[in-house]
Design a protein around this motif. Structure first.
Motif, PDB file in Angstrom:
ATOM      1  N   TRP A   8     -18.896  36.223  18.235  1.00  0.00           N
ATOM      2  CA  TRP A   8     -17.705  36.815  18.865  1.00  0.00           C
ATOM      3  C   TRP A   8     -17.856  36.888  20.378  1.00  0.00           C
ATOM      4  N   MET A   9     -19.017  37.282  20.835  1.00  0.00           N
ATOM      5  CA  MET A   9     -19.229  37.395  22.279  1.00  0.00           C
ATOM      6  C   MET A   9     -19.241  36.021  22.941  1.00  0.00           C
ATOM      7  N   ALA A  10     -19.818  35.037  22.277  1.00  0.00           N
ATOM      8  CA  ALA A  10     -19.807  33.683  22.828  1.00  0.00           C
ATOM      9  C   ALA A  10     -18.382  33.153  22.903  1.00  0.00           C
ATOM     10  N   THR A  11     -17.592  33.397  21.872  1.00  0.00           N
ATOM     11  CA  THR A  11     -16.190  32.983  21.878  1.00  0.00           C
ATOM     12  C   THR A  11     -15.438  33.680  22.997  1.00  0.00           C
ATOM     13  N   SER A  12     -15.692  34.949  23.183  1.00  0.00           N
ATOM     14  CA  SER A  12     -15.044  35.710  24.249  1.00  0.00           C
ATOM     15  C   SER A  12     -15.402  35.155  25.626  1.00  0.00           C
ATOM     16  N   ILE A  13     -16.656  34.853  25.825  1.00  0.00           N
ATOM     17  CA  ILE A  13     -17.109  34.326  27.115  1.00  0.00           C
ATOM     18  C   ILE A  13     -16.504  32.950  27.381  1.00  0.00           C
ATOM     19  N   ILE A  14     -16.493  32.096  26.375  1.00  0.00           N
ATOM     20  CA  ILE A  14     -15.929  30.753  26.540  1.00  0.00           C
ATOM     21  C   ILE A  14     -14.435  30.824  26.826  1.00  0.00           C
ATOM     22  N   PHE A  15     -13.708  31.647  26.086  1.00  0.00           N
ATOM     23  CA  PHE A  15     -12.268  31.771  26.287  1.00  0.00           C
ATOM     24  C   PHE A  15     -11.948  32.346  27.667  1.00  0.00           C
ATOM     25  N   THR A  16     -12.671  33.380  28.060  1.00  0.00           N
ATOM     26  CA  THR A  16     -12.443  33.989  29.367  1.00  0.00           C
ATOM     27  C   THR A  16     -12.758  33.019  30.498  1.00  0.00           C
ATOM     28  N   THR A  17     -13.824  32.249  30.344  1.00  0.00           N
ATOM     29  CA  THR A  17     -14.168  31.244  31.351  1.00  0.00           C
ATOM     30  C   THR A  17     -13.087  30.174  31.449  1.00  0.00           C
ATOM     31  N   LEU A  82      -9.067  38.847  33.638  1.00  0.00           N
ATOM     32  CA  LEU A  82      -9.611  40.159  33.281  1.00  0.00           C
ATOM     33  C   LEU A  82      -9.023  40.641  31.960  1.00  0.00           C
ATOM     34  N   PHE A  83      -7.718  40.537  31.826  1.00  0.00           N
ATOM     35  CA  PHE A  83      -7.025  40.952  30.611  1.00  0.00           C
ATOM     36  C   PHE A  83      -7.483  40.102  29.418  1.00  0.00           C
ATOM     37  N   ALA A  84      -7.637  38.789  29.623  1.00  0.00           N
ATOM     38  CA  ALA A  84      -8.095  37.912  28.543  1.00  0.00           C
ATOM     39  C   ALA A  84      -9.505  38.280  28.101  1.00  0.00           C
ATOM     40  N   VAL A  86     -10.980  41.240  28.308  1.00  0.00           N
ATOM     41  CA  VAL A  86     -10.962  42.524  27.588  1.00  0.00           C
ATOM     42  C   VAL A  86     -10.415  42.332  26.177  1.00  0.00           C
ATOM     43  N   LEU A  87      -9.322  41.593  26.055  1.00  0.00           N
ATOM     44  CA  LEU A  87      -8.714  41.402  24.731  1.00  0.00           C
ATOM     45  C   LEU A  87      -9.619  40.631  23.772  1.00  0.00           C
ATOM     46  N   THR A  88     -10.303  39.622  24.271  1.00  0.00           N
ATOM     47  CA  THR A  88     -11.140  38.834  23.369  1.00  0.00           C
ATOM     48  C   THR A  88     -12.458  39.515  23.022  1.00  0.00           C
ATOM     49  N   SER A  89     -12.871  40.500  23.794  1.00  0.00           N
ATOM     50  CA  SER A  89     -14.115  41.192  23.466  1.00  0.00           C
ATOM     51  C   SER A  89     -13.888  42.428  22.592  1.00  0.00           C
ATOM     52  N   VAL A  90     -12.646  42.804  22.358  1.00  0.00           N
ATOM     53  CA  VAL A  90     -12.355  43.987  21.545  1.00  0.00           C
ATOM     54  C   VAL A  90     -12.906  43.868  20.120  1.00  0.00           C
ATOM     55  N   PRO A  91     -12.718  42.746  19.397  1.00  0.00           N
ATOM     56  CA  PRO A  91     -13.264  42.687  18.033  1.00  0.00           C
ATOM     57  C   PRO A  91     -14.786  42.865  17.984  1.00  0.00           C
ATOM     58  N   ALA A  92     -15.507  42.274  18.916  1.00  0.00           N
ATOM     59  CA  ALA A  92     -16.960  42.414  18.927  1.00  0.00           C
ATOM     60  C   ALA A  92     -17.369  43.846  19.259  1.00  0.00           C
ATOM     61  N   LEU A  93     -16.688  44.454  20.207  1.00  0.00           N
ATOM     62  CA  LEU A  93     -17.007  45.838  20.565  1.00  0.00           C
ATOM     63  C   LEU A  93     -16.652  46.798  19.443  1.00  0.00           C
ATOM     64  N   LYS A  94     -15.536  46.536  18.773  1.00  0.00           N
ATOM     65  CA  LYS A  94     -15.133  47.380  17.647  1.00  0.00           C
ATOM     66  C   LYS A  94     -16.159  47.300  16.519  1.00  0.00           C
ATOM     67  N   GLY A  95     -16.628  46.090  16.228  1.00  0.00           N
ATOM     68  CA  GLY A  95     -17.655  45.930  15.193  1.00  0.00           C
ATOM     69  C   GLY A  95     -18.958  46.574  15.586  1.00  0.00           C
ATOM     70  N   PHE A  96     -19.312  46.523  16.858  1.00  0.00           N
ATOM     71  CA  PHE A  96     -20.540  47.145  17.337  1.00  0.00           C
ATOM     72  C   PHE A  96     -20.471  48.671  17.197  1.00  0.00           C
ATOM     73  N   VAL A  97     -19.326  49.237  17.564  1.00  0.00           N
ATOM     74  CA  VAL A  97     -19.169  50.685  17.491  1.00  0.00           C
ATOM     75  C   VAL A  97     -19.202  51.177  16.068  1.00  0.00           C
ATOM     76  N   HIS A  98     -18.545  50.457  15.166  1.00  0.00           N
ATOM     77  CA  HIS A  98     -18.485  50.878  13.775  1.00  0.00           C
ATOM     78  C   HIS A  98     -19.677  50.407  12.948  1.00  0.00           C
ATOM     79  N   GLY A  99     -20.512  49.577  13.531  1.00  0.00           N
ATOM     80  CA  GLY A  99     -21.711  49.122  12.836  1.00  0.00           C
ATOM     81  C   GLY A  99     -21.464  48.084  11.767  1.00  0.00           C
ATOM     82  N   THR A 100     -20.294  47.447  11.781  1.00  0.00           N
ATOM     83  CA  THR A 100     -19.981  46.467  10.754  1.00  0.00           C
ATOM     84  C   THR A 100     -20.386  45.068  11.149  1.00  0.00           C
ATOM     85  N   ARG A 101     -20.659  44.843  12.411  1.00  0.00           N
ATOM     86  CA  ARG A 101     -21.027  43.478  12.845  1.00  0.00           C
ATOM     87  C   ARG A 101     -22.333  43.515  13.583  1.00  0.00           C
TER      88      ARG A 101
END
Length: 101
Positions: A8-17, A82-84, A86-101
């Motif tokens: 997820w983080m790699a996808t976020s970084i690639i998309f944002t770049t 910046l907006f892109a 933040v939006l693409t990193s939300v799923p990875a951050l959500k999984g990290f916070v909830h411990g599901t990913r």
């Protein structure tokens, strides 16, 4: 079980770049167009560059000098990547916070 967080983080970084590169290319094209029009002008003129009605740049030719002024709409080229990011990193951050990913 393998974690999907790095994917997820790699996808976020690639998309944002990619979004950042596209924004820089569009801004660069607009800058070159505004400065070329201003340089080629024979009389005092202003050459506005806008995107969807939002003023981005303004090329000018005044008293034999030419240049480009940035308008407030140029901030969109900072806000979109910046907006892109933040939006693409939300799923990875959500999984990290909830411990599901």
């Amino acid at each position: 079980m393998k974690s999907s967080r790095p994917r997820w983080m790699a996808t976020s970084i690639i998309f944002t770049t990619a979004v950042t590169v596209i924004c820089l290319a569009v801004f660069g094209f607009m800058f070159v167009a505004a400065s070329s029009d201003a340089r080629d002008a024979t009389v005092d003129q202003v050459f506005a560059q806008s995107l969807f009605g939002l003023p981005i740049l303004e090329g000018f030719h005044l008293n034999g000098k030419f240049g480009v002024h940035m308008k407030p709409g140029a901030m969109i080229f900072i806000a979109i990547p910046l907006f892109a990011g933040v939006l693409t990193s939300v799923p990875a951050l959500k999984g990290f916070v909830h411990g599901t990913r």
